[in-house]
Enzyme design. Structure first.
Site, mmCIF file in Angstrom:
data_model
loop_
_atom_site.group_PDB
_atom_site.id
_atom_site.type_symbol
_atom_site.label_atom_id
_atom_site.label_comp_id
_atom_site.label_asym_id
_atom_site.label_seq_id
_atom_site.Cartn_x
_atom_site.Cartn_y
_atom_site.Cartn_z
ATOM 1 N N HIS A 155 3.266 7.346 1.791
ATOM 2 C CA HIS A 155 1.785 6.825 1.299
ATOM 3 C C HIS A 155 1.223 8.004 0.574
ATOM 4 O O HIS A 155 0.067 7.963 0.096
ATOM 5 C CB HIS A 155 1.235 6.244 2.538
ATOM 6 C CG HIS A 155 1.690 4.945 2.803
ATOM 7 N ND1 HIS A 155 1.140 3.774 2.187
ATOM 8 C CD2 HIS A 155 3.026 4.404 3.573
ATOM 9 C CE1 HIS A 155 1.909 2.591 2.702
ATOM 10 N NE2 HIS A 155 2.951 2.952 3.494
ATOM 11 N N ASP A 362 -4.415 12.736 -3.600
ATOM 12 C CA ASP A 362 -4.409 11.740 -2.840
ATOM 13 C C ASP A 362 -3.230 10.890 -3.242
ATOM 14 O O ASP A 362 -2.965 10.690 -4.409
ATOM 15 C CB ASP A 362 -5.670 10.766 -3.231
ATOM 16 C CG ASP A 362 -6.076 9.832 -1.775
ATOM 17 O OD1 ASP A 362 -5.368 9.583 -1.012
ATOM 18 O OD2 ASP A 362 -7.499 9.928 -1.764
#
Ligand code: ADQ
Length: 463
Positions: A155, A362
């Site tokens: 992720h 991110d």
């Protein structure tokens, strides 16, 4: 149809689904068909963890959890996962703390989890492992002669060889990743970095996006995560008419709102963002008294001193900006260090003229997608987005900024505040189409199709 087994560090037990338990549970909701098993840590630290998982059933899904000792939690979770891997994979070498004993603890927890999981597996299960806490899990399962198809989704970002090799155990971690049948990433950049690492550090030969290691094939795929867009749109429309949104709107007294929503984490670029808002007020004084910035930053990982320091730094920046620019009837920055509910946030996004999403790095960033989904298409707000969020690969019609430059962020907020309706609509239309296409459901379907297409492991030999 094969049973799906999801494995993640934390399991969103039905009893604790609150604002914090949201993330993965929402993303995987569509994959949670009746019969699915979800395995992971209970969140509890105990003296002597049981060897087999505790089972809880809800809505046809079985949640299987194991506990951890305090020492395991320190080494596995605080030490290696969040003290070494998280900063390294977010390109923050200076914040990485590597201690060999933490890595040993990380491997031991993965071994124990694998042994507990193996007691509840069936031969045809499709096993889908999530995130950096559990990289060695497939390797440990293979050591226990588990032959099932096993996939892994990361992720967070992945780094190129020149950074990964800083970690002393990098080759072993790559060996761990190479024990999966499918390894998924949000972007092609992360996938390429992984393949380069495998090539250089494991010496494998690439066949486009696959390679063979220890006799089995590893497929590296790009599968960007999304949100449940339709549900989010409905939530936003409803919440914008609700009591909390009304209170927020009343408190603005006609001023514009810019909003930021994050976990309070150093990857999210919060100091620069708040400094940028101060720069906006300094460089473009026409916005003074005309705009307020609401930052919701849910506290997380407070047993790590880097996070406590970050919090103090943010307190200082918010205090400085408010001290300098507040009027007795206007406060420029509103700052909340708690999680708010998904629905409340959806309503707030819809009210906000600007969504400011400026992480330094991110994996994806779902707030960017939620902000887009929540807008009123007739009068949409503008997304200011970091080029270093995975979401920037897809959401190219946002105002893309370099999050290391507060002046550039300030200019983008200025531009967003002045943007004409036609341009806002055109950008939003394009962004909205994308968040309606690249959803949580599609994320699950794509991953599971790839995993289902793999063969079960023919042999049990493993390093
Ligand atoms: P996170 O780092 O947690 O996730 P992000 O994707 O932005 O980052 O947020 C996940 C969810 O948490 C979103 O649904 C968001 O609304 C919610 N959230 C964030 N801040 C909140 C707050 N203050 N209050 C309430 N809810 C809040 C990791 C990776 C990301 C990746 C996701 C999914 O770091 O890059 O997008 O996993 O893969």
């Amino acid at each position: 149809m094969a049973r799906l087994v999801i494995v993640s560090n934390r399991v969103p037990l039905p009893t604790e689904r609150g604002p914090r338990a949201g993330g993965l549970a929402v993303a995987l909701a569509d994959a949670l068909r009746p019969g699915t098993l979800w395995f992971g840590w209970s969140g509890k630290r105990v003296e002597t963890p049981a060897e087999t998982p505790e089972l809880v059933q809800a809505d046809g899904v079985t949640y299987a959890t194991v506990d951890m000792t305090e020492a395991e939690y320190r080494a596995f979770y605080v030490g290696f996962a969040n003290g070494a891997l998280w900063p390294l994979l977010h390109f923050r070498l200076g914040l990485m703390t590597y201690r060999r004993e933490d890595y040993v603890g990380y491997c031991a927890v993965n071994r124990r989890f694998a042994a507990a999981l193996a007691t509840v597996l069936q031969p045809d299960d499709l096993i889908w492992v999530h995130d950096y806490h559990l990289i060695p899990l497939a390797q440990e399962l293979r050591r226990l002669s588990v032959r099932n198809r096993i996939g892994f989704f990361l992720h967070i970002p992945f780094v190129p060889p020149v950074m990964l090799e800083v970690l002393p155990c990098a080759p072993e971690l790559l060996e761990g990743m190479a024990a999966y049948d499918v390894v998924g990433f949000h972007t092609d950049g992360y996938r390429r970095a992984f393949l380069q690492c495998a090539q250089q550090m494991l010496g494998v030969e690439l066949d486009r996006d696959s390679f063979v290691h220890n006799g089995s094939t590893v497929h590296a795929i790009v599968d960007p995560i999304g949100i449940d867009t339709e549900a989010f749109v409905k939530d936003a429309v409803r919440a914008a008419r609700g009591a909390e949104a009304r209170r927020l709107r009343d408190s603005l007294e006609g001023r514009a709102l810019a909003v930021g929503v994050d976990r309070l984490d150093y990857s999210k670029g919060l100091p620069n963002r708040l400094i940028a808002f101060g720069r906006l007020l300094a460089e473009y004084p026409e916005h003074r008294r005309k705009v307020s910035f609401l930052q919701v930053a849910a506290r997380s990982r407070e047993d790590n001193t880097d996070y406590l320091q970050l919090r103090r730094e943010l307190d200082r920046i918010v205090g400085d900006t408010n001290g300098r620019y507040s009027e007795f009837d206007w406060t420029p920055v509103r700052y909340i260090t708690r999680a708010l509910s998904r629905r409340t946030l959806a309503g707030f996004y819809r009210i906000a003229r600007v969504g400011v999403v400026t992480p330094l790095r991110d994996g994806m960033n779902l707030v960017a997608k939620e902000y887009v989904a929540a807008q009123n298409p007739a009068d949409p707000g503008v997304l200011v987005l970091s080029r270093f969020a995975g979401a920037a690969d897809e959401l190219t019609e946002a105002l893309i900024v370099n999050p290391f430059d507060p002046d550039e962020i300030a200019e983008a907020i200025h531009r967003a505040l002045l943007m004409e309706l036609d341009e806002r609509r055109a950008r939003h239309q394009a962004l909205q189409d994308k968040v309606h296409q690249s959803t949580a459901r599609r994320f699950c379907e794509v991953f599971l199709q790839h995993l289902a297409a793999c063969k079960t492991q023919p042999m049990l030999e493993c390093a």
